[in-house]
Enzyme design. Structure first.
Site, PDB file in Angstrom:
ATOM      1  N   TYR A  97      -1.632   0.166  10.303  1.00 35.81           N
ATOM      2  CA  TYR A  97      -1.885  -0.577   9.060  1.00 35.81           C
ATOM      3  C   TYR A  97      -0.655  -0.531   8.148  1.00 35.81           C
ATOM      4  O   TYR A  97      -0.159  -1.558   7.678  1.00 35.81           O
ATOM      5  CB  TYR A  97      -3.113   0.019   8.366  1.00 35.81           C
ATOM      6  CG  TYR A  97      -3.305  -0.445   6.947  1.00 35.81           C
ATOM      7  CD1 TYR A  97      -3.583  -1.779   6.659  1.00 35.81           C
ATOM      8  CD2 TYR A  97      -3.209   0.460   5.876  1.00 35.81           C
ATOM      9  CE1 TYR A  97      -3.754  -2.201   5.353  1.00 35.81           C
ATOM     10  CE2 TYR A  97      -3.386   0.045   4.574  1.00 35.81           C
ATOM     11  CZ  TYR A  97      -3.658  -1.280   4.311  1.00 35.81           C
ATOM     12  OH  TYR A  97      -3.823  -1.694   3.016  1.00 35.81           O
TER      13      TYR A  97
ATOM     14  N   THR B 151       0.824  -1.203   0.000  1.00 34.62           N
ATOM     15  CA  THR B 151       0.000   0.000   0.000  1.00 34.62           C
ATOM     16  C   THR B 151       0.859   1.255   0.000  1.00 34.62           C
ATOM     17  O   THR B 151       2.006   1.238   0.503  1.00 34.62           O
ATOM     18  CB  THR B 151      -0.901   0.008   1.256  1.00 34.62           C
ATOM     19  OG1 THR B 151      -1.446   1.316   1.428  1.00 34.62           O
ATOM     20  CG2 THR B 151      -0.129  -0.327   2.519  1.00 34.62           C
TER      21      THR B 151
HETATM   22  N1  LIG Z   1      -8.877  -1.321  -1.163  1.00 34.17           N
HETATM   23  C1  LIG Z   1      -7.830  -0.492  -1.293  1.00 34.17           C
HETATM   24  O1  LIG Z   1      -7.972   0.687  -1.712  1.00 34.17           O
HETATM   25  C2  LIG Z   1      -6.450  -0.967  -0.933  1.00 34.17           C
HETATM   26  C3  LIG Z   1      -5.382  -0.071  -1.036  1.00 34.17           C
HETATM   27  C4  LIG Z   1      -4.089  -0.517  -0.732  1.00 34.17           C
HETATM   28  C5  LIG Z   1      -3.880  -1.838  -0.355  1.00 34.17           C
HETATM   29  N2  LIG Z   1      -4.943  -2.681  -0.246  1.00 34.17           N
HETATM   30  C6  LIG Z   1      -4.680  -4.075   0.152  1.00 34.17           C
HETATM   31  O2  LIG Z   1      -5.320  -4.926  -0.772  1.00 34.17           O
HETATM   32  C7  LIG Z   1      -5.752  -6.132  -0.141  1.00 34.17           C
HETATM   33  C8  LIG Z   1      -7.209  -6.412  -0.482  1.00 34.17           C
HETATM   34  O3  LIG Z   1      -8.015  -5.301  -0.120  1.00 34.17           O
HETATM   35  P1  LIG Z   1      -9.576  -5.343  -0.401  1.00 34.17           P
HETATM   36  O4  LIG Z   1     -10.031  -3.921  -0.513  1.00 34.17           O
HETATM   37  O5  LIG Z   1      -9.879  -6.291  -1.480  1.00 34.17           O
HETATM   38  O6  LIG Z   1     -10.094  -5.923   1.001  1.00 34.17           O
HETATM   39  P2  LIG Z   1     -11.283  -6.974   1.320  1.00 34.17           P
HETATM   40  O7  LIG Z   1     -11.569  -6.858   2.771  1.00 34.17           O
HETATM   41  O8  LIG Z   1     -12.410  -6.780   0.358  1.00 34.17           O
HETATM   42  O9  LIG Z   1     -10.595  -8.369   1.008  1.00 34.17           O
HETATM   43  C9  LIG Z   1      -9.754  -9.042   1.934  1.00 34.17           C
HETATM   44  C10 LIG Z   1     -10.138 -10.507   1.892  1.00 34.17           C
HETATM   45  O10 LIG Z   1      -9.250 -11.235   2.739  1.00 34.17           O
HETATM   46  C11 LIG Z   1     -10.010 -12.141   3.546  1.00 34.17           C
HETATM   47  N3  LIG Z   1      -9.237 -12.359   4.780  1.00 34.17           N
HETATM   48  C12 LIG Z   1      -8.892 -11.429   5.710  1.00 34.17           C
HETATM   49  N4  LIG Z   1      -8.164 -12.007   6.685  1.00 34.17           N
HETATM   50  C13 LIG Z   1      -8.041 -13.326   6.367  1.00 34.17           C
HETATM   51  C14 LIG Z   1      -7.398 -14.428   6.975  1.00 34.17           C
HETATM   52  N5  LIG Z   1      -6.738 -14.311   8.135  1.00 34.17           N
HETATM   53  N6  LIG Z   1      -7.453 -15.629   6.360  1.00 34.17           N
HETATM   54  C15 LIG Z   1      -8.117 -15.787   5.183  1.00 34.17           C
HETATM   55  N7  LIG Z   1      -8.751 -14.761   4.568  1.00 34.17           N
HETATM   56  C16 LIG Z   1      -8.709 -13.548   5.140  1.00 34.17           C
HETATM   57  C17 LIG Z   1     -11.349 -11.463   3.757  1.00 34.17           C
HETATM   58  O11 LIG Z   1     -12.383 -12.374   4.057  1.00 34.17           O
HETATM   59  C18 LIG Z   1     -11.554 -10.772   2.420  1.00 34.17           C
HETATM   60  O12 LIG Z   1     -12.227 -11.626   1.493  1.00 34.17           O
HETATM   61  C19 LIG Z   1      -5.477  -5.939   1.345  1.00 34.17           C
HETATM   62  O13 LIG Z   1      -4.291  -6.628   1.659  1.00 34.17           O
HETATM   63  C20 LIG Z   1      -5.279  -4.447   1.488  1.00 34.17           C
HETATM   64  O14 LIG Z   1      -4.405  -4.137   2.546  1.00 34.17           O
HETATM   65  C21 LIG Z   1      -6.222  -2.277  -0.518  1.00 34.17           C
END
Ligand SMILES: NC(=O)c1ccc[n+]([C@@H]2O[C@H](COP(=O)([O-])OP(=O)(O)OC[C@H]3O[C@@H](n4cnc5c(N)ncnc54)[C@H](O)[C@@H]3O)[C@@H](O)[C@H]2O)c1
Length: 331
Positions: free
Chosen positions: A141, A117
């Protein structure tokens, strides 16, 4: 084509990555505990319900499906929540990722694409931000993601595990065919909140309109989730071809203000967005824009769907489908 395990593949970005991988002909194993993901986002391939901290189950899954690479999206991702609950964030994002890596090492799976991120940079010192910008996260985070980025070279040295860390800026938009979209609960992201505000949800809160930006609201770099998913497939191909480990920004290099997003939502939907303006939030920089030259040059990636209007149109198309992650994870 290889078999790829997608940890967190039932979530927003992971589900789009699964779709892009399948479209590219890969076998996909989605591994997710559904703590924040949605069964409805599983559009094909194999699904294994489990926690990444369950090393035995991850190992069995890697082995049984002949997995050769892992894409890792599974994490908690709310900045304020991370500051209030470091135990939960370190447990899931750090301990969980180390467990996943342990299983990979034990099963000799040597390619890893990691969701990092822009939060690893901390307070911007110059704009746009290159990968050489100092990494000094200012919240829990960002620290948890930075901890993993710092661990990865040790795993490479000792076990030969190569990794690409993708530092996303603002992921946004939805699958252009309308099959998938953004459904966090609670939703904290700007575009879905703006769309919710015009369809009966609470007014959109704007945090500060006195920043040193052209219209006073914060400026961010919005990247379409389809372009983001494509970056993951390119990172995988890079590793498959023997490419070196590294960290890459994934953004467009263009900044759009919160006010511009509101106006674009109004233009696309033809409806006014009810807003309230509150004070600035602690730790919110006035602008966050990526320099993405490195990924464009090395991984041959170019954002092709990340114009703000296209992002909002795709999010609106999907929002109208009613598939929006009602409480309890049912989408
Ligand atoms: N959405 C954004 O703008 C953004 C920006 C920068 C980085 N990210 C990173 O991208 C990744 C995905 O983000 P997202 O927006 O799709 O989030 P999201 O919450 O929609 O998806 C995360 C998924 O991981 C699963 N999960 C969480 N902990 C778990 C565990 N211990 N074991 C198994 N499954 C688990 C959840 O059930 C979920 O389906 C994350 O790592 C986040 O830090 C997101």
């Amino acid at each position: 084509m290889s078999s790829v395990l997608v940890a967190g593949g039932a979530g927003y970005i992971g589900s789009h990555a699964c779709q892009t991988l399948r479209d590219a002909g890969h076998d996909v194993v989605c591994y997710d505990d559904l703590s924040a993901g949605h069964r409805e986002a599983l559009l094909g391939g194999t699904f294994v319900e489990g926690d990444i901290r369950d090393v035995d189950l991850v190992r069995r899954t890697l082995r049984n499906h002949g997995v050769t690479a892992v894409m890792h999206f599974a994490a908690l991702l709310s900045v304020p929540e991370s500051v209030a609950d470091p135990v939960g964030y370190y447990r899931n994002n750090v301990t969980g990722t180390l467990a996943l890596l342990e299983a990979m090492v034990a099963e000799s799976v040597g390619e890893f694409v990691f969701s990092s991120t822009a939060a690893v940079y901390g307070t911007p010192e110059r704009m746009p931000m290159t990968e050489e910008h100092p990494t000094r996260p200012v919240n829990t985070y960002g620290e948890t993601k930075h901890a993993i980025e710092r661990a990865l070279p040790h795993y490479e040295r000792a076990y030969g595990l190569r990794a690409v860390s993708l530092r996303y800026f603002n992921a946004s938009g939805a699958d252009r065919a309308g099959r998938l979209g953004e459904a966090h609960d609670p939703e904290t992201h700007l575009i879905p909140r703006a769309l919710s505000a015009i369809t009966g949800g609470p007014p959109l809160g704007i945090f500060g309109d006195d920043y040193p930006t052209p219209d006073g609201t914060c400026v961010r770099d919005f990247i379409h989730v389809t372009d983001l998913a494509d970056a993951h497939v390119r990172a995988l191909n890079w590793l498959d071809d023997g490419g070196a480990s590294g960290s890459y920004n994934v953004g467009t290099g263009r900044g759009d203000s919160v006010q511009k997003v509101v106006e674009t939502v109004e233009g696309v939907t033809g409806r006014p967005v009810p807003t309230t303006v509150g004070p600035r939030r602690t730790g919110d920089p006035s602008a966050l824009v990526a320099a993405s030259d490195r990924i464009q040059r090395e991984l041959a990636w170019t954002p092709t769907h990340s114009g703000l209007r296209e992002i909002v149109e795709s999010a609106w198309h999907w929002h109208q489908s009613g598939w929006r992650g009602a409480a309890g994870g049912a989408a």
